[in-house]
Design a protein around this motif. Structure first.
Motif, short mmCIF file in Angstrom:
data_model
loop_
_atom_site.label_atom_id
_atom_site.label_comp_id
_atom_site.label_asym_id
_atom_site.label_seq_id
_atom_site.Cartn_x
_atom_site.Cartn_y
_atom_site.Cartn_z
N ASP A 163 0.98 -1.14 0.03
CA ASP A 163 -0.09 0.00 0.07
C ASP A 163 0.92 1.28 0.13
O ASP A 163 1.84 1.30 0.74
N GLU A 164 0.79 2.13 -1.02
CA GLU A 164 1.49 3.38 -1.05
C GLU A 164 0.93 4.62 -0.24
O GLU A 164 1.61 5.48 -0.26
N SER A 165 -0.06 4.36 0.28
CA SER A 165 -0.66 5.50 1.17
C SER A 165 -0.29 5.45 2.62
O SER A 165 -0.34 6.18 3.83
N ARG A 166 0.21 4.15 2.94
CA ARG A 166 0.56 3.97 4.44
C ARG A 166 1.81 3.13 4.51
O ARG A 166 2.04 2.10 3.58
N ASP A 167 3.19 3.18 5.46
CA ASP A 167 4.05 2.57 5.46
C ASP A 167 3.69 1.16 5.83
O ASP A 167 2.71 0.99 6.58
N ASN A 168 4.48 0.18 5.55
CA ASN A 168 4.58 -1.02 5.81
C ASN A 168 3.07 -1.71 5.95
O ASN A 168 2.73 -2.46 6.75
N ARG A 169 2.38 -1.52 4.95
CA ARG A 169 1.04 -2.25 4.73
C ARG A 169 1.09 -2.78 3.39
O ARG A 169 1.33 -2.25 2.40
N GLY A 222 9.60 -22.28 -1.20
CA GLY A 222 9.93 -21.50 -0.45
C GLY A 222 9.04 -20.05 -0.57
O GLY A 222 9.63 -18.90 -0.13
N SER A 223 8.22 -20.27 -1.58
CA SER A 223 7.52 -18.71 -1.74
C SER A 223 6.72 -18.12 -0.64
O SER A 223 6.81 -17.02 -0.44
N ALA A 224 6.27 -18.80 0.44
CA ALA A 224 5.75 -18.32 1.73
C ALA A 224 6.69 -17.31 2.33
O ALA A 224 6.71 -16.52 2.76
N TYR A 225 7.97 -17.87 2.36
CA TYR A 225 9.15 -17.14 2.90
C TYR A 225 9.53 -15.91 2.08
O TYR A 225 9.53 -14.85 2.46
N ALA A 226 9.91 -16.51 0.74
CA ALA A 226 10.43 -15.14 -0.26
C ALA A 226 9.25 -14.17 -0.33
O ALA A 226 9.73 -12.96 -0.33
N LEU A 227 8.14 -14.51 -0.47
CA LEU A 227 7.20 -13.42 -0.78
C LEU A 227 7.15 -12.51 0.66
O LEU A 227 7.00 -11.26 0.51
N SER A 228 7.00 -13.05 1.80
CA SER A 228 7.09 -12.37 2.91
C SER A 228 8.39 -11.38 3.42
O SER A 228 8.40 -10.29 3.85
N ILE A 229 9.86 -12.13 2.98
CA ILE A 229 10.94 -11.62 3.13
C ILE A 229 11.00 -10.30 2.25
O ILE A 229 11.48 -9.22 2.55
N GLN A 230 10.41 -10.50 0.92
CA GLN A 230 10.58 -9.42 -0.04
C GLN A 230 9.71 -8.05 0.44
O GLN A 230 10.23 -6.85 0.20
N ALA A 231 8.84 -8.40 1.18
CA ALA A 231 7.89 -7.19 1.70
C ALA A 231 8.47 -6.68 3.02
O ALA A 231 7.72 -5.69 3.41
N GLY A 232 9.46 -7.34 3.48
CA GLY A 232 10.09 -6.68 4.82
C GLY A 232 9.59 -7.30 6.05
O GLY A 232 9.77 -6.87 6.94
N ALA A 233 9.10 -8.39 6.24
CA ALA A 233 8.32 -9.05 7.22
C ALA A 233 9.49 -9.83 7.96
O ALA A 233 10.41 -10.27 7.40
N LYS A 234 9.43 -9.84 9.38
CA LYS A 234 10.38 -10.44 9.86
C LYS A 234 10.35 -12.02 10.18
O LYS A 234 9.30 -12.53 10.03
N MET A 235 11.33 -12.82 10.03
CA MET A 235 11.38 -14.23 9.84
C MET A 235 11.91 -14.68 11.26
O MET A 235 12.80 -14.09 12.13
N THR A 236 11.56 -15.99 11.83
CA THR A 236 11.97 -16.52 12.96
C THR A 236 12.64 -17.95 12.60
O THR A 236 11.94 -18.61 12.01
N GLN A 237 13.62 -18.29 13.53
CA GLN A 237 14.09 -19.78 13.45
C GLN A 237 14.17 -20.21 12.03
O GLN A 237 14.11 -21.38 11.96
#
Ligand SMILES: Cc1cc2nc3c(=O)[nH]c(=O)nc-3n(C[C@H](O)[C@H](O)[C@H](O)COP(=O)(O)OP(=O)(O)OC[C@H]3O[C@@H](n4cnc5c(N)ncnc54)[C@H](O)[C@@H]3O)c2cc1C
Length: 610
Positions: A163-169, A222-237
C-alpha cells in the motif's frame, strides 16, 4: 509478447490453496459474509501442496473430548522435540482448535479408521489418527471452493504489492498464469500467505535420474518465505531446518512403521546403536538427551554418528512385523496412500520387507514451519494468550500490516502438520476479517507504477532467453543467460557444501557460512540473467528466485545462532555444544526491502505452559 493484465480487487487474498489456504478460505467466508475472498494457487487446489497425493494419518489431533490429550500436552511435546524453542502461544492456540477441524473433515466425507473396541478414531500414535486419506486434499479443496468468490488456479504469485498511502502495509499480490501467461494483479486489503515450505534448497540425495524424488513436495519452493521477506516481514528460526530419517531412495515415511507396526532400527551388524551414542550426545546437549520422547534431532544424531563410524547401513527391521498379515497390509497401504514411489522403489530393487529389512537414510535438509520444525514468519499471537512481545493486534499477522500467514509460512508452530495448518488458516482468516472491518473506509492505494514495474521484472527471463538464444547454435550453455535448472543446481551445491547439507554430514561453521553467504549474494546478481524458454520455465525461474531468498535467510540465521542446538539437523563446528545460557531464545531476521541488508536479533522464549 503482448501480455494481458487481469485485475481483481478483493478484501482477502489467499496465496496458496494447500492445507493452510483452504482453511483460510473456509473461515474467511464464515466471518466475512459479504467480503470478497479470492484464492490464487500455483497448481490446482484439488491436488496441490504437500497433501496432494493424500495422507495415511492426521498427525495432529488432541482427542480432548475422549480425555486423550489437552492442548498443554501438545505444547510440551512440541517444545521438547524442538529442544525447548517454540512459540508456545501459537502452539497452544492451534492445539486448542485443531480437534474441531478434524471433526469437520469427517463431516465433509473423509473416511477415518475407527478402533473396533471403542469406535473412536484409530490411533497410530499419541498424536496421530489413521485415515483413508487419498481424497484428503480434494475434500478440503471443496470446502474452499464453496467459500471463496473465486479460485484462480495456475497462478504463480511472485511478489506482494504494498500500500502506498501507508508505510509497511500490504496491498495485494501479483503473479502470472503458468498456462496462459496473463499477468494477474490482485489488489487486496489483507493477504494470507499459505504458500508452503521449501524443498530443493539443499542438494538432494537423489540427483540425475532420480531428481525430483525428495521428501518434502518438490514443488514447495519457499514462496511463503520469499514473498514475506521481499515485503520486509521479520522471520524467525530459519536456521531450524529439518533432516528426516526415512526409507532410502523413496523417502517413505516411518511413523506408521515405528508406531503401529512396532518395527525398530539396527546397524549393519544387527545391533541397536542409539545407546552407543548416549554419552557423546549428553556431552553436547546435557539433560535434553534424557527427555522423553527423545527429541527427533538427537535420534538423527545417533544415526549419523553410527554411519560415520562405518557401521551402516542402518536398517528398519520389518521382517518380524510383516509375518503378521494385518501388519503387512498396513505397511504396504501406508505407502500406497501417501508415498507410492517408495513401493515402486522397493519393487525395482527387489525388496520385499517380509524377507528383507529395508535401508533407512537421513535426508537432505528442508525448511518448513508446519511439520516437525518451525521456520517461518514472526507472527502475532492471540490476544488472550500472548505476552506483549508476541502480540501486535491480530492473530497470525506478520510484522507487515494486513499480511497474515498459515501453515509452513508461520514460524514457531512445530508439529501442526496437515490438520494444524488448516486450523492456522482458519485462525488467520478470522483475524484478517477483523483487520479489514477495523480499516473501515480506509482505502488501499497501489499505483500503476508499482504494478508495471513488477510486470517488467516478472517477464524479464522470457526476454533474456529470446534474445540470448540466438548467440548459441545448440545445447544449453549460453554466454548470456542461465537456465533455471542450472541455477537450481548451483544453489543446491552452495547450500549443501557451506550451509550444512549431506555432503558435509550437516556440518558448517562461521567461515563456511561467511563464504556461503558471499556466494549466495553473487548468485543473486547472476539470477538477474535467468533465461526462460516458455511459461513453465518462467515458473521455474521464479521458484528459483524464491528458493534463493529462502536460502539466504537460512544462511543468515545459521550464522547468527552460535551454538549447536539441534545436533542431527545441523552442526556448528565452531560451537559444538548447545548453549542455553546465551541461546535459549528465538532468532529474528529482517531484510530491508530497499537496501537488501539483513539485520538479526534475539527474541525471548516465553514458557507459558509449565
Ligand atoms: C512427505 C510428507 C508427509 C507428510 N505426512 C503427513 C502426515 O502423515 N500427516 C499430517 O497430518 N501431515 C503430514 N505432512 C504435513 C502436511 O502436509 C503439511 O503440514 C501441510 O500440507 C502444510 O500446509 P501448508 O498450507 O503450509 O502447505 P501446503 O499444503 O504445501 O500448501 C501450499 C500451497 O501453496 C501453493 N503455492 C506454492 N507457491 C506458490 C506461489 N508462489 N503462488 C501460488 N501458490 C503457491 C502450492 O501449490 C500449495 O497448494 C506431510 C508432508 C509431507 C511433504
Amino acid at each position: 509478447m503482448g501480455i494481458k493484465t487481469v485485475y481483481e480487487d478483493c478484501d482477502i487474498l489467499v496465496v496458496g490453496g494447500g492445507m493452510g489456504g483452504t482453511g483460510a478460505a473456509y473461515e474467511a467466508r464464515y466471518w466475512g459474509r459479504n467480503m470478497k475472498i479470492i484464492v490464487a494457487e500455483k497448481a490446482n487446489i484439488d491436488r496441490s501442496g504437500a497433501v496432494a497425493q493424500g495422507l495415511y494419518a492426521i498427525n495432529c489431533y488432541m482427542g480432548t473430548q475422549w480425555g486423550e490429550n489437552n492442548p498443554e500436552d501438545h505444547v510440551r511435546y512440541a517444545r521438547n522435540d524442538l529442544m525447548g524453542l517454540v512459540r508456545e502461544d501459537l502452539a497452544f492456540d492451534m492445539a486448542r482448535h485443531v480437534d474441531s477441524c478434524v471433526h469437520k473433515f469427517e463431516e465433509w466425507g473423509l473416511p477415518f479408521m475407527k478402533s473396533a473396541e471403542t469406535g473412536q478414531y484409530l490411533r497410530e500414535g499419541k498424536w496421530q489418527i489413521m485415515i483413508h486419506g487419498e481424497s484428503y486434499k480434494p475434500i478440503v479443496a471443496d470446502a474452499a471452493r464453496k467459500s471463496a468468490d473465486k479460485i484462480y488456479n495456475r497462478i504463480m504469485v511472485t511478489h506482494l504489492l504494498m500500500d502506498e498511502s501507508r508505510d509497511n502495509r500490504v496491498g495485494g499480490a501479483v503473479g502470472f498464469n503458468c498456462r496462459t501467461g496473463d499477468y494477474h494483479v490482485f489488489r487486496a486489503k489483507a493477504v494470507i500467505v499459505a504458500a508452503g515450505g521449501a524443498s530443493h534448497i539443499f542438494k538432494p540425495r537423489s540427483v540425475g535420474e532420480g531428481m525430483g524424488r525428495t521428501w518434502y513436495a518438490p514443488w514447495s519452493s519457499g514462496s511463503a518465505y520469499a514473498l514475506s521477506i521481499q515485503a520486509g516481514a521479520k522471520m524467525t528460526q530459519m536456521e531450524n531446518r529439518i533432516v528426516l530419517a526415512r526409507f532410502k531412495d523413496g523417502y517413505g515415511p516411518v511413523g506408521a512403521y515405528f508406531l503401529h507396526l512396532k518395527t525398530y532400527t539396527q546397524n549393519a551388524y544387527g545391533n541397536e546403536y542409539e545407546t552407543t551414542w548416549y554419552e557423546d550426545t549428553k556431552a553436547m546437549v546435557g539433560e535434553y538427551i534424557d527427555h522423553q520422547p527423545t527429541p527427533t534431532c538427537l535420534r538423527n544424531h545417533a544415526f549419523i554418528q553410527e554411519m560415520k563410524a562405518g557401521r551402516g547401513p542402518i536398517y528398519m527391521v520389518t521382517k518380524e512385523a510383516f509375518q503378521d498379515p494385518h501388519l503387512e497390509e498396513v505397511g504396504w497401504e501406508n505407502f500406497l496412500g501417501m508415498t507410492v514411489s517408495q513401493a515402486v522403489v522397493w519393487a525395482s530393487q527387489d525388496i520385499d520387507p517380509k524377507y528383507t529389512n529395508p535401508e533407512l537414510t537421513t535426508s537432505e535438509p528442508y525448511v518448513m514451519g508446519s511439520h516437525a520444525t518451525c521456520s517461518g514468519a514472526w507472527c502475532s499471537g492471540p490476544e488472550d494468550l500472548s505476552p506483549e512481545e508476541y502480540f501486535w493486534g491480530y492473530n497470525r499477522m506478520m510484522t507487515v500490516d494486513g499480511l497474515f500467514g498459515a501453515g509452513d509460512a508461520v514460524g514457531g508452530t512445530a508439529h501442526a502438520f496437515s490438520s494444524g495448518s488448516f486450523t492456522e488458516g482458519r485462525l488467520a482468516a478470522k483475524a484478517a476479517v477483523k483487520y479489514i472491518k477495523d480499516l473501515k473506509e480506509e482505502k488501499i492505494n497501489v499505483t500503476d507504477k508499482q504494478v508495471n514495474d513488477f510486470k517488467e521484472e516478472i517477464y524479464q527471463p522470457l526476454d533474456n532467453y529470446t534474445i540470448g538464444r540466438n548467440e548459441i547454435v545448440g545445447g544449453t550453455v549460453s554466454p548470456s543467460y542461465l537456465l533455471p535448472i542450472q541455477g537450481l543446481q548451483r544453489l543446491e551445491k552452495v547450500m549443501d557444501e557451506y550451509v550444512g547439507g549431506i555432503s558435509v554430514n550437516y556440518m558448517t561453521n562461521d567461515k563456511m557460512l561467511e563464504r556461503g553467504i558471499e556466494l549466495l549474494d553473487i548468485m543473486e546478481e547472476d539470477f538477474e540473467h535467468i533465461g526462460a524458454e516458455d511459461l513453465h520455465q518462467l515458473m521455474r525461474a521464479w521458484e528459483l528466485k524464491h528458493r534463493l531468498l529462502t536460502s539466504q535467510s537460512v544462511a543468515q540465521h545459521t550464522m547468527f545462532r552460535e551454538e549447536t542446538r539441534w545436533p542431527g539437523y545441523y552442526y556448528r563446528g565452531d560451537h559444538m555444544k548447545l548453549d542455553d545460557e546465551n541461546w535459549h531464545c528465538l532468532t529474528l531476521s529482517r531484510r530491508d526491502p530497499e537496501t537488501r541488508e539483513w539485520t538479526m536479533e534475539k527474541a525471548p522464549v516465553y514458557h507459558i505452559v509449565d
